[in-house]
Design a protein around this motif. Structure first.
Motif, PDB file in Angstrom:
ATOM      1  N   ASP A 181       0.870  -1.184   0.000  1.00  0.00           N
ATOM      2  CA  ASP A 181       0.000   0.000   0.000  1.00  0.00           C
ATOM      3  C   ASP A 181       0.901   1.226   0.000  1.00  0.00           C
ATOM      4  O   ASP A 181       1.818   1.333   0.819  1.00  0.00           O
ATOM      5  N   PHE A 182       0.636   2.152  -0.881  1.00  0.00           N
ATOM      6  CA  PHE A 182       1.558   3.287  -1.038  1.00  0.00           C
ATOM      7  C   PHE A 182       0.940   4.648  -0.727  1.00  0.00           C
ATOM      8  O   PHE A 182       1.457   5.415   0.088  1.00  0.00           O
ATOM      9  N   GLY A 183      -0.173   4.981  -1.379  1.00  0.00           N
ATOM     10  CA  GLY A 183      -0.641   6.366  -1.416  1.00  0.00           C
ATOM     11  C   GLY A 183      -0.967   6.959  -0.072  1.00  0.00           C
ATOM     12  O   GLY A 183      -0.692   8.144   0.179  1.00  0.00           O
ATOM     13  N   ASP A 184      -1.549   6.160   0.863  1.00  0.00           N
ATOM     14  CA  ASP A 184      -1.989   6.750   2.135  1.00  0.00           C
ATOM     15  C   ASP A 184      -0.817   7.210   2.983  1.00  0.00           C
ATOM     16  O   ASP A 184      -0.777   8.353   3.452  1.00  0.00           O
TER      17      ASP A 184
ATOM     18  N   MET B  68       1.337   7.677  11.711  1.00  0.00           N
ATOM     19  CA  MET B  68       0.612   7.304  10.491  1.00  0.00           C
ATOM     20  C   MET B  68      -0.411   6.210  10.771  1.00  0.00           C
ATOM     21  O   MET B  68      -1.515   6.228  10.210  1.00  0.00           O
ATOM     22  N   PHE B  69      -0.063   5.271  11.621  1.00  0.00           N
ATOM     23  CA  PHE B  69      -1.003   4.201  11.976  1.00  0.00           C
ATOM     24  C   PHE B  69      -2.250   4.777  12.627  1.00  0.00           C
ATOM     25  O   PHE B  69      -3.374   4.378  12.311  1.00  0.00           O
ATOM     26  N   TYR B  70      -2.084   5.749  13.510  1.00  0.00           N
ATOM     27  CA  TYR B  70      -3.223   6.367  14.184  1.00  0.00           C
ATOM     28  C   TYR B  70      -4.043   7.232  13.227  1.00  0.00           C
ATOM     29  O   TYR B  70      -5.262   7.313  13.346  1.00  0.00           O
ATOM     30  N   VAL B  71      -3.380   7.892  12.287  1.00  0.00           N
ATOM     31  CA  VAL B  71      -4.112   8.728  11.328  1.00  0.00           C
ATOM     32  C   VAL B  71      -4.892   7.866  10.336  1.00  0.00           C
ATOM     33  O   VAL B  71      -6.048   8.151  10.016  1.00  0.00           O
ATOM     34  N   LEU B  72      -4.280   6.786   9.875  1.00  0.00           N
ATOM     35  CA  LEU B  72      -4.812   6.054   8.725  1.00  0.00           C
ATOM     36  C   LEU B  72      -5.717   4.882   9.068  1.00  0.00           C
ATOM     37  O   LEU B  72      -6.458   4.407   8.207  1.00  0.00           O
ATOM     38  N   THR B  73      -5.678   4.388  10.303  1.00  0.00           N
ATOM     39  CA  THR B  73      -6.448   3.187  10.628  1.00  0.00           C
ATOM     40  C   THR B  73      -7.212   3.382  11.925  1.00  0.00           C
ATOM     41  O   THR B  73      -6.942   4.297  12.697  1.00  0.00           O
TER      42      THR B  73
ATOM     43  N   GLU C 218     -13.287   5.849   4.453  1.00  0.00           N
ATOM     44  CA  GLU C 218     -13.922   6.757   3.488  1.00  0.00           C
ATOM     45  C   GLU C 218     -12.932   7.780   2.950  1.00  0.00           C
ATOM     46  O   GLU C 218     -12.922   8.089   1.766  1.00  0.00           O
ATOM     47  N   LEU C 219     -12.079   8.301   3.815  1.00  0.00           N
ATOM     48  CA  LEU C 219     -11.163   9.368   3.414  1.00  0.00           C
ATOM     49  C   LEU C 219      -9.946   8.834   2.665  1.00  0.00           C
ATOM     50  O   LEU C 219      -9.520   9.410   1.664  1.00  0.00           O
ATOM     51  N   TYR C 220      -9.390   7.708   3.121  1.00  0.00           N
ATOM     52  CA  TYR C 220      -8.083   7.281   2.625  1.00  0.00           C
ATOM     53  C   TYR C 220      -8.105   6.071   1.700  1.00  0.00           C
ATOM     54  O   TYR C 220      -7.053   5.629   1.246  1.00  0.00           O
TER      55      TYR C 220
ATOM     56  N   ARG D 202      -5.093   4.497  -0.431  1.00  0.00           N
ATOM     57  CA  ARG D 202      -4.573   3.171  -0.079  1.00  0.00           C
ATOM     58  C   ARG D 202      -4.563   2.239  -1.284  1.00  0.00           C
ATOM     59  O   ARG D 202      -3.726   1.336  -1.379  1.00  0.00           O
ATOM     60  N   ASN D 203      -5.479   2.465  -2.214  1.00  0.00           N
ATOM     61  CA  ASN D 203      -5.544   1.609  -3.400  1.00  0.00           C
ATOM     62  C   ASN D 203      -4.413   1.875  -4.391  1.00  0.00           C
ATOM     63  O   ASN D 203      -4.234   1.104  -5.333  1.00  0.00           O
ATOM     64  N   GLN D 204      -3.689   2.967  -4.184  1.00  0.00           N
ATOM     65  CA  GLN D 204      -2.503   3.191  -5.015  1.00  0.00           C
ATOM     66  C   GLN D 204      -1.344   2.407  -4.400  1.00  0.00           C
ATOM     67  O   GLN D 204      -0.973   2.628  -3.250  1.00  0.00           O
ATOM     68  N   LYS D 205      -0.775   1.496  -5.158  1.00  0.00           N
ATOM     69  CA  LYS D 205       0.269   0.606  -4.660  1.00  0.00           C
ATOM     70  C   LYS D 205       1.641   1.023  -5.176  1.00  0.00           C
ATOM     71  O   LYS D 205       1.765   1.895  -6.049  1.00  0.00           O
ATOM     72  N   CYS D 206       2.661   0.387  -4.631  1.00  0.00           N
ATOM     73  CA  CYS D 206       4.003   0.483  -5.205  1.00  0.00           C
ATOM     74  C   CYS D 206       4.569  -0.930  -5.299  1.00  0.00           C
ATOM     75  O   CYS D 206       4.207  -1.815  -4.510  1.00  0.00           O
ATOM     76  N   VAL D 207       5.434  -1.151  -6.267  1.00  0.00           N
ATOM     77  CA  VAL D 207       6.010  -2.470  -6.512  1.00  0.00           C
ATOM     78  C   VAL D 207       7.517  -2.381  -6.335  1.00  0.00           C
ATOM     79  O   VAL D 207       8.169  -1.484  -6.888  1.00  0.00           O
ATOM     80  N   ILE D 208       8.072  -3.304  -5.562  1.00  0.00           N
ATOM     81  CA  ILE D 208       9.509  -3.320  -5.285  1.00  0.00           C
ATOM     82  C   ILE D 208      10.207  -4.185  -6.323  1.00  0.00           C
ATOM     83  O   ILE D 208       9.938  -5.398  -6.420  1.00  0.00           O
TER      84      ILE D 208
END
Length: 537
Positions: A96-99, A132-137, A475-477, A481-487
């Protein structure tokens, strides 16, 4: 026989299992019934830092062992060692990348990193990852390590230690008085510099239901609702709606006894309060005297428990209240408002009372009383006639008291500015993880509330920028969250953003990179197509 009872031989023994080194206190040998046995052996677990005697076990997490005194101590937060490099886990190549990218960029854009760094936690990666964990989840901290393992945050902050025991230590650190003071000072300075320097405040409290037996938990009777809870008092800036400080008190402490201390604490952080908006629970004759003494203007709802002055104002204004010239509209409701001059407090200071009659509220209260009356027998109803008559006379009626004069059609707007603190509580409980409480001692509760204030501050910043209210983090993020990154072998390449994510990036003027390359533990973003020769990067 207890292992800890044996005298430590001041040495450790080590052995390798797979790729990892493990340690133990070997203990001593003795003979029993012709057999050689061991006593005093202490298994310490995996070696994290042999030089500093840092170990990891499932039971204790990361800890320091004092060989001389045979004591288990708390490890420094900066010790993560090779704990994250568990060879049994296959590294995830899609994250998961964008959030987390968006929140990380926003922290720096807001200059809020200065506030976070003022906390002084030694493992910065853990601090930023937990923010970030507290903001996003809104999930429990027990799942934090799983979230981290699948999110770009582990690339941004690779040295974070989010094992359960380390999170508990982290929350305890944040809950220490000296740490909270550092945070509030820096946070308030940030609000004054970046948001507003308005000294007017709104104070209110909310209950945090909690059945865990700690000193802060007690039985509360708030607005005739009985619950087992911690009460959180928040002071919010009137003009901006941003939280300034919070206080946590046992549920059985009344709001009225907390006002003076809250304003005094604000003063210690450089907030020279000159105006307070208060609910009825904060008003008493003593608090009225204190506010006048401190030259703090106020607007508050007058509680019925101040019976003498309450009844006197009703008596003065009720006959002329319901007249056409007194009718105003407020938020789609019709309210009659009549100003009555009065003297309040033990010093009988001049004030302005606004006797109000809410037509909708009166109708609802009368209907409820009528429904209840139908459950009574004729005999009981006759005895209760005077009670129902008094209720019908006063239903929908309330009094707003002010140290300053306002026009009758202005006072409701002034008083109901205090709804911003209710909106903050809704934001905290709905979007910023305020409840349920999932921690088991006072310092961790306070550390949890501090992280919640940070998360609420960031979510409020986003909502004000968007002029939009979100009820939950999904709803907000979700689009982000659906924008990913690939290593890949040499690069971390981001996927294309969905339209909802793109709108957020554009609104906050954040540029999403095409890919990242890591140079000597420094993550560098790139927006252009890579050059043919990798050495040219």
């Amino acid at each position: 026989m207890s292992d800890n009872s044996a005298k430590c031989p001041n040495r450790l023994s080590f052995q390798y299992k797979g790729n990892y080194k493990y340690a133990k206190v070997p203990g001593t040998s003795y003979r029993e019934n012709g057999k050689i046995r061991k006593k005093g052996t202490i298994y310490l677990g995996r070696v994290i830092d042999e030089k500093n005697n840092i170990f990891y076990s499932k039971e204790r997490g990361v800890f320091k062992y004092d060989i001389e005194n045979n004591q288990f101590l708390q490890a420094d937060p900066s010790f993560t060692g090779t704990l994250q490099n568990d060879q049994r886990k296959k590294p995830k190549l899609i994250l998961d990348f964008g959030d987390s990218f968006f929140i990380n960029e926003l922290i720096h854009q807001m200059n809020y990193d200065k506030v976070l760094n003022s906390i002084g936690y030694k493992n910065k990666d853990t601090l930023y990852s937990m923010v970030m964990f507290y903001v996003l989840t809104d999930i429990s901290c027990m799942h934090c390590d799983t979230w981290y393992d699948g999110n770009f945050v582990k690339i941004l902050y690779p040295n974070a230690d989010l094992h359960s025991q380390r999170i508990s230590e982290f929350l305890s650190f944040l809950g220490k008085e000296e740490i909270r003071q550092k945070f509030f000072k820096s946070h308030i300075d940030w609000i004054k510099e970046k948001i507003s320097d308005d000294p007017a405040i709104v104070i209110d409290s909310t209950g945090l239901p909690n059945d865990i037996q700690i000193e802060l938990t007690n039985v509360s009777n708030h607005n005739n609702i009985i619950s087992n809870e911690v009460r959180m008092i928040s002071a919010v800036q009137r003009d901006s709606g941003y939280p300034l400080i919070f206080r946590a008190i046992p549920g059985n402490i009344n709001d009225v006894s907390t006002l003076s201390k809250t304003i005094t604490i604000l003063n210690e952080y450089g907030v020279s309060t000159d105006m307070a908006l208060l609910d009825a629970g904060y008003l008493s004759e003593k608090n009225i005297d204190d506010l006048y003494y401190a030259n703090i203007d106020f607007v508050a709802r007058l509680p019925e428990k101040l019976k003498t002055i309450y009844d006197n104002i009703v008596e003065q204004g009720k006959n002329e209240l319901r007249r056409p010239e007194n009718l105003v509209t407020f938020m789609g409701r019709f309210v009659y408002v009549k100003q009555v001059n009065c003297n309040i407090g033990t010093m009988k200071k001049e004030a302005y009372a606004y006797l109000c009659f809410d037509v909708d509220a009166a109708s609802a209260e009368n209907h409820k009383a009528i429904v209840n009356s139908k459950k009574l027998s004729q005999k009981k109803l006759k005895k209760s006639g005077s009670v129902f008559h008094e209720l019908f006379e006063t239903s929908g009626m309330f009094i707003i008291i002010s140290s300053l004069p306002y026009k009758s059609d202005e006072i409701l707007n002034v008083y109901y500015n205090r709804l911003i603190v209710e909106q903050y509580f809704d934001l905290g409980k709905g979007l910023s993880r305020l409840i349920p409480l999932r921690v088991h001692n006072e310092e961790r509760v306070l550390g949890h509330l501090l992280l919640c204030q940070i998360a609420a501050t960031m979510n409020l910043y986003i909502q004000k920028k968007l002029n939009q209210t979100y009820l939950n983090s999904v709803e907000l993020y979700l689009g982000l969250r659906n924008q990913k990154c690939v290593i890949y072998a040499t690069k971390i390449i981001t996927s294309e953003a969905q339209s909802s994510a793109t709108r957020l990036y554009n609104k906050f003027k954040i540029t999403c990179p095409n890919y990242y390359i890591k140079h000597s533990d420094v993550l560098k973003s790139h927006n252009s197509i890579p050059k043919v020769n990798p050495d040219d990067e």
